[in-house]
Design a protein around this motif. Structure first.
Motif, PDB file in Angstrom:
ATOM      1  N   TYR A 190     -50.081 -11.240  67.713  1.00 34.72           N
ATOM      2  CA  TYR A 190     -50.142 -11.849  69.384  1.00 34.72           C
ATOM      3  C   TYR A 190     -50.584 -10.192  69.645  1.00 34.72           C
ATOM      4  O   TYR A 190     -49.286  -9.771  70.163  1.00 34.72           O
ATOM      5  N   PRO A 191     -51.609 -10.091  70.121  1.00 36.53           N
ATOM      6  CA  PRO A 191     -50.709  -8.494  70.893  1.00 36.53           C
ATOM      7  C   PRO A 191     -51.242  -8.474  72.319  1.00 36.53           C
ATOM      8  O   PRO A 191     -50.613  -7.032  72.896  1.00 36.53           O
ATOM      9  N   GLN A 192     -50.825  -9.427  72.643  1.00 38.67           N
ATOM     10  CA  GLN A 192     -50.330  -9.573  74.354  1.00 38.67           C
ATOM     11  C   GLN A 192     -48.979 -10.439  74.500  1.00 38.67           C
ATOM     12  O   GLN A 192     -48.130 -10.167  75.284  1.00 38.67           O
ATOM     13  N   GLY A 193     -48.182 -10.079  73.237  1.00 42.50           N
ATOM     14  CA  GLY A 193     -46.039 -10.253  73.368  1.00 42.50           C
ATOM     15  C   GLY A 193     -46.479 -11.595  73.471  1.00 42.50           C
ATOM     16  O   GLY A 193     -47.422 -12.913  73.627  1.00 42.50           O
ATOM     17  N   ALA A 194     -44.970 -12.183  72.734  1.00 41.09           N
ATOM     18  CA  ALA A 194     -44.912 -13.533  73.440  1.00 41.09           C
ATOM     19  C   ALA A 194     -43.119 -13.855  72.886  1.00 41.09           C
ATOM     20  O   ALA A 194     -42.555 -13.210  72.637  1.00 41.09           O
ATOM     21  N   LYS A 195     -43.255 -15.122  73.181  1.00 40.95           N
ATOM     22  CA  LYS A 195     -41.807 -15.574  73.021  1.00 40.95           C
ATOM     23  C   LYS A 195     -40.708 -16.246  71.570  1.00 40.95           C
ATOM     24  O   LYS A 195     -42.038 -16.488  70.993  1.00 40.95           O
ATOM     25  N   VAL A 196     -39.918 -15.526  71.913  1.00 37.18           N
ATOM     26  CA  VAL A 196     -39.204 -15.796  70.568  1.00 37.18           C
ATOM     27  C   VAL A 196     -38.306 -16.496  70.249  1.00 37.18           C
ATOM     28  O   VAL A 196     -37.085 -16.348  71.016  1.00 37.18           O
ATOM     29  N   ALA A 197     -37.787 -17.789  69.642  1.00 36.27           N
ATOM     30  CA  ALA A 197     -36.786 -18.589  69.201  1.00 36.27           C
ATOM     31  C   ALA A 197     -35.766 -17.458  67.943  1.00 36.27           C
ATOM     32  O   ALA A 197     -36.785 -17.219  67.053  1.00 36.27           O
ATOM     33  N   LEU A 198     -34.646 -17.445  68.763  1.00 33.33           N
ATOM     34  CA  LEU A 198     -33.653 -16.473  67.505  1.00 33.33           C
ATOM     35  C   LEU A 198     -32.605 -16.969  67.046  1.00 33.33           C
ATOM     36  O   LEU A 198     -31.873 -17.555  67.870  1.00 33.33           O
ATOM     37  N   ALA A 199     -33.022 -17.508  65.751  1.00 31.41           N
ATOM     38  CA  ALA A 199     -31.541 -18.141  64.606  1.00 31.41           C
ATOM     39  C   ALA A 199     -31.052 -17.362  64.407  1.00 31.41           C
ATOM     40  O   ALA A 199     -31.833 -16.337  63.674  1.00 31.41           O
ATOM     41  N   ALA A 200     -29.182 -16.627  63.878  1.00 32.34           N
ATOM     42  CA  ALA A 200     -28.469 -16.272  63.995  1.00 32.34           C
ATOM     43  C   ALA A 200     -27.629 -15.973  62.876  1.00 32.34           C
ATOM     44  O   ALA A 200     -27.214 -17.129  64.026  1.00 32.34           O
ATOM     45  N   SER A 238     -32.344 -27.827  67.517  1.00 30.38           N
ATOM     46  CA  SER A 238     -32.480 -28.518  69.157  1.00 30.38           C
ATOM     47  C   SER A 238     -32.815 -27.037  69.848  1.00 30.38           C
ATOM     48  O   SER A 238     -33.882 -27.632  71.345  1.00 30.38           O
ATOM     49  N   ALA A 239     -31.834 -26.866  70.019  1.00 27.94           N
ATOM     50  CA  ALA A 239     -31.846 -25.720  71.377  1.00 27.94           C
ATOM     51  C   ALA A 239     -32.566 -24.710  71.443  1.00 27.94           C
ATOM     52  O   ALA A 239     -33.453 -24.211  72.829  1.00 27.94           O
ATOM     53  N   LEU A 240     -33.348 -24.147  70.266  1.00 32.18           N
ATOM     54  CA  LEU A 240     -34.468 -23.445  69.869  1.00 32.18           C
ATOM     55  C   LEU A 240     -35.154 -24.106  70.210  1.00 32.18           C
ATOM     56  O   LEU A 240     -36.588 -23.515  70.884  1.00 32.18           O
ATOM     57  N   LYS A 241     -35.698 -25.775  69.841  1.00 31.03           N
ATOM     58  CA  LYS A 241     -37.376 -25.874  70.430  1.00 31.03           C
ATOM     59  C   LYS A 241     -36.991 -26.362  71.431  1.00 31.03           C
ATOM     60  O   LYS A 241     -38.104 -25.732  72.038  1.00 31.03           O
ATOM     61  N   ALA A 242     -36.553 -26.069  72.175  1.00 31.49           N
ATOM     62  CA  ALA A 242     -36.317 -26.530  74.194  1.00 31.49           C
ATOM     63  C   ALA A 242     -36.468 -25.375  74.814  1.00 31.49           C
ATOM     64  O   ALA A 242     -37.136 -25.331  75.474  1.00 31.49           O
ATOM     65  N   SER A 243     -37.045 -24.031  73.687  1.00 30.18           N
ATOM     66  CA  SER A 243     -37.351 -23.162  74.175  1.00 30.18           C
ATOM     67  C   SER A 243     -39.159 -22.725  74.669  1.00 30.18           C
ATOM     68  O   SER A 243     -39.478 -22.114  75.447  1.00 30.18           O
ATOM     69  N   ALA A 244     -39.761 -23.661  73.483  1.00 29.42           N
ATOM     70  CA  ALA A 244     -40.549 -24.011  73.547  1.00 29.42           C
ATOM     71  C   ALA A 244     -41.227 -22.189  72.938  1.00 29.42           C
ATOM     72  O   ALA A 244     -42.438 -22.092  73.490  1.00 29.42           O
ATOM     73  N   ALA A 245     -41.310 -21.538  72.648  1.00 24.98           N
ATOM     74  CA  ALA A 245     -41.164 -20.235  72.044  1.00 24.98           C
ATOM     75  C   ALA A 245     -42.135 -20.727  70.793  1.00 24.98           C
ATOM     76  O   ALA A 245     -42.017 -22.223  69.607  1.00 24.98           O
ATOM     77  N   PRO A 246     -43.471 -19.432  70.180  1.00 24.93           N
ATOM     78  CA  PRO A 246     -44.203 -19.914  69.331  1.00 24.93           C
ATOM     79  C   PRO A 246     -44.011 -19.088  68.224  1.00 24.93           C
ATOM     80  O   PRO A 246     -44.174 -19.713  67.245  1.00 24.93           O
ATOM     81  N   ILE A 247     -42.357 -18.550  68.153  1.00 29.31           N
ATOM     82  CA  ILE A 247     -42.211 -17.651  67.099  1.00 29.31           C
ATOM     83  C   ILE A 247     -40.859 -18.461  66.969  1.00 29.31           C
ATOM     84  O   ILE A 247     -39.861 -17.849  67.950  1.00 29.31           O
ATOM     85  N   LEU A 248     -40.694 -18.307  65.596  1.00 28.13           N
ATOM     86  CA  LEU A 248     -39.242 -18.523  65.509  1.00 28.13           C
ATOM     87  C   LEU A 248     -38.471 -17.061  64.379  1.00 28.13           C
ATOM     88  O   LEU A 248     -39.122 -17.692  63.635  1.00 28.13           O
ATOM     89  N   VAL A 249     -37.927 -16.981  64.500  1.00 26.74           N
ATOM     90  CA  VAL A 249     -37.212 -15.744  64.158  1.00 26.74           C
ATOM     91  C   VAL A 249     -35.509 -16.110  63.249  1.00 26.74           C
ATOM     92  O   VAL A 249     -34.886 -16.319  63.721  1.00 26.74           O
ATOM     93  N   ASN A 250     -35.541 -16.002  61.875  1.00 26.39           N
ATOM     94  CA  ASN A 250     -34.428 -16.398  60.936  1.00 26.39           C
ATOM     95  C   ASN A 250     -33.688 -14.875  60.832  1.00 26.39           C
ATOM     96  O   ASN A 250     -34.436 -14.391  59.955  1.00 26.39           O
ATOM     97  N   ALA A 251     -32.616 -14.479  61.334  1.00 23.06           N
ATOM     98  CA  ALA A 251     -31.663 -13.868  61.205  1.00 23.06           C
ATOM     99  C   ALA A 251     -30.726 -14.336  60.147  1.00 23.06           C
ATOM    100  O   ALA A 251     -29.873 -14.535  61.277  1.00 23.06           O
ATOM    101  N   GLY A 252     -30.777 -14.999  59.322  1.00 21.40           N
ATOM    102  CA  GLY A 252     -29.900 -15.190  58.485  1.00 21.40           C
ATOM    103  C   GLY A 252     -29.264 -14.826  56.912  1.00 21.40           C
ATOM    104  O   GLY A 252     -30.133 -14.214  56.299  1.00 21.40           O
ATOM    105  N   VAL A 253     -28.883 -15.382  56.492  1.00 18.23           N
ATOM    106  CA  VAL A 253     -28.790 -15.586  55.202  1.00 18.23           C
ATOM    107  C   VAL A 253     -29.541 -15.964  53.799  1.00 18.23           C
ATOM    108  O   VAL A 253     -29.654 -17.599  54.767  1.00 18.23           O
ATOM    109  N   THR A 254     -28.654 -15.780  52.640  1.00 14.38           N
ATOM    110  CA  THR A 254     -29.302 -17.330  51.952  1.00 14.38           C
ATOM    111  C   THR A 254     -29.781 -18.376  51.724  1.00 14.38           C
ATOM    112  O   THR A 254     -30.412 -19.600  52.362  1.00 14.38           O
TER     113      THR A 254
END
Length: 424
Positions: A190-200, A238-254
């Motif tokens: 994504y050379p122009q950048g993009a929106k990200v959904a972050l699960a933490a 559900s909350a992250l889907k509503a953001s319509a972000a093309p990228i999902l990053v999982n900041a999680g544990v196993t």
């Protein structure tokens, strides 16, 4: 940022029973006198420099009960198998290696209690743990007692400061280092950048990843459209889907990796790009059960996968499978078993170098060797080393990107090794 296939700094030997670092001779810093490591502030300086004889005990505080029990059990099983190989070869100059385990149920307060018992009652020489919260709970007492805590299964940057935590090292890549590599990959797509959904995840481990990602996107065109806690994966999806972000990053544990993937599948969301944390590396347990929902998810790896046909003819993998199965590892192809074996291998390298020092094998010489380690375990992907210096306690600074193929139920390489060590 430099992207290239690296030449190993240390040549991996196939004879695992004789694995060791080529970091230098007895005159080198890595195997120098234990007196070079400061013990003045230790609660018992004599205990820190006392020579270890007969048995070297490694004490684990880890979640051997609860949802993380399987992963933790495989890590410890892998380490015990690696130690069994070392013991069969004579140990560390005749000193045999032993693992002592106490359950903390992934509860930091129990870990705090465990570390006291491991030091005072079990008389361990080295400690280890699983989880950043556990490391946080243990570190003060462990540093005061000057008992090395080596290769903790944690990734929080704070504990890489050797001036504040001189007797502590971490095995997992720094969350900041890993997320810097993640963002470099996203820039290419994504050379122009993009929106990200972050699960933490709200634990210290999860927040380390989340904060690492936020720091990595500073000054870029990537923005966080929505951040949601992983307390309830379904609600988060559900909350992250509503953001319509093309990228999902999982900041999680196993435990979050499969749960989040199943949750986004249930809500009918298929982001263009899903990034999983490197601690979620086992395809059979964390991706295959999610079916199509996990397809094309991305991860960074540093370990060879013995179940991957790409490594079928790899001499180190073949030797690992033979030796681990012969020494009690019930699930040798499980990524967490490989992880435990690699940690055990790193410890054997440290102990071997410490024993070569002028003062012999002691807690202080072990810590000195750990602070000056440059070693590529045979089960690390070629071109990835574990490198520590007194100034930089980063360990792993290179990764190979992989993509999960749901149809084939396996990971496939998504590019060459990415090394950012020269940028740190």
């Amino acid at each position: 940022m430099k992207r290239r296939l690296l030449i190993p700094l240390v040549v991996a030997t196939v004879a695992l029973s004789a694995c060791g670092s080529n970091s230098g001779s007895e005159d080198d810093t890595a195997t120098g006198s234990s007196s070079a490591f400061d013990v003045e502030n230790c609660a018992d300086p004599d205990a820190a420099t006392k020579k270890i004889t007969e048995t070297l005990k490694v004490g684990w505080s880890a979640a051997t009960s609860g949802p993380l029990a399987d992963a933790v059990g495989n890590v410890i099983e892998g380490m015990e198998a690696r130690f069994a190989v070392a013991n069969a070869a004579g140990g560390i100059d005749g000193v045999k290696l032993q693992v002592v385990v106490k359950d903390d149920a992934f509860n930091p307060e129990r870990a705090r209690t465990n570390v006291g018992e491991l030091i005072e009652k079990d008389k361990v020489d080295v400690l280890d743990t699983f989880g950043s919260g556990q490391l946080d709970a243990m570190s003060d007492a462990q540093n005061d007692a000057c008992v090395p805590l080596l290769f903790a299964q944690a990734s929080v940057p704070a504990y890489r400061d050797a001036t504040k935590f001189p007797w502590t090292t971490e095995y997992l890549p720094s969350a900041e280092v890993e997320m810097k590599v993640v963002v470099e990959g996203l820039k290419a797509k994504y050379p122009q950048g993009a929106k990200v959904a972050l699960a933490a995840n709200q634990t210290e481990s999860g927040q380390g990843y989340a904060n690492g990602f936020k720091k990595a996107i500073e000054g870029t065109n990537f923005t966080i459209a929505k951040e949601a806690p992983l307390t309830d994966p379904n609600t988060a999806a559900s909350a992250l889907k509503a953001s319509a972000a093309p990228i999902l990053v999982n900041a999680g544990v196993t435990t979050d990796c499969l749960a989040l993937t199943q949750a986004i599948g249930r809500v009918g969301w298929k982001p263009e790009t899903v990034i999983q944390p490197s601690n979620c590396a086992d395809g059979a347990t964390l991706y295959a059960p999610a079916g199509a929902a996990a397809d094309q998810q991305q991860i960074l790896k540093w370990l060879k996968d013995p179940s991957d046909q790409a490594f079928a003819s790899d001499a180190a993998v073949q030797e690992y499978l033979k030796q681990s199965a012969a020494n009690g590892a019930d699930s040798p192809t499980n990524s967490y078993t490989v992880n435990g074996w690699a940690i055990g291998d790193l410890m054997v390298d440290v102990f071997t170098n410490a024993a070569k020092s002028k003062d012999g094998l002691s807690r202080a010489s072990i810590m000195q060797a750990a602070r000056n380690q440059s070693y590529q375990p045979p089960m690390f992907i070629d071109g990835i080393t574990f490198t520590m210096t007194p100034e930089k306690s980063l360990g792993i600074q290179a990764f190979q990107p992989y993509t999960w193929q749901a149809g084939a139920k396996r990971f496939t390489s998504a590019g060459d090794v990415i090394d950012i060590s020269d940028g740190q």
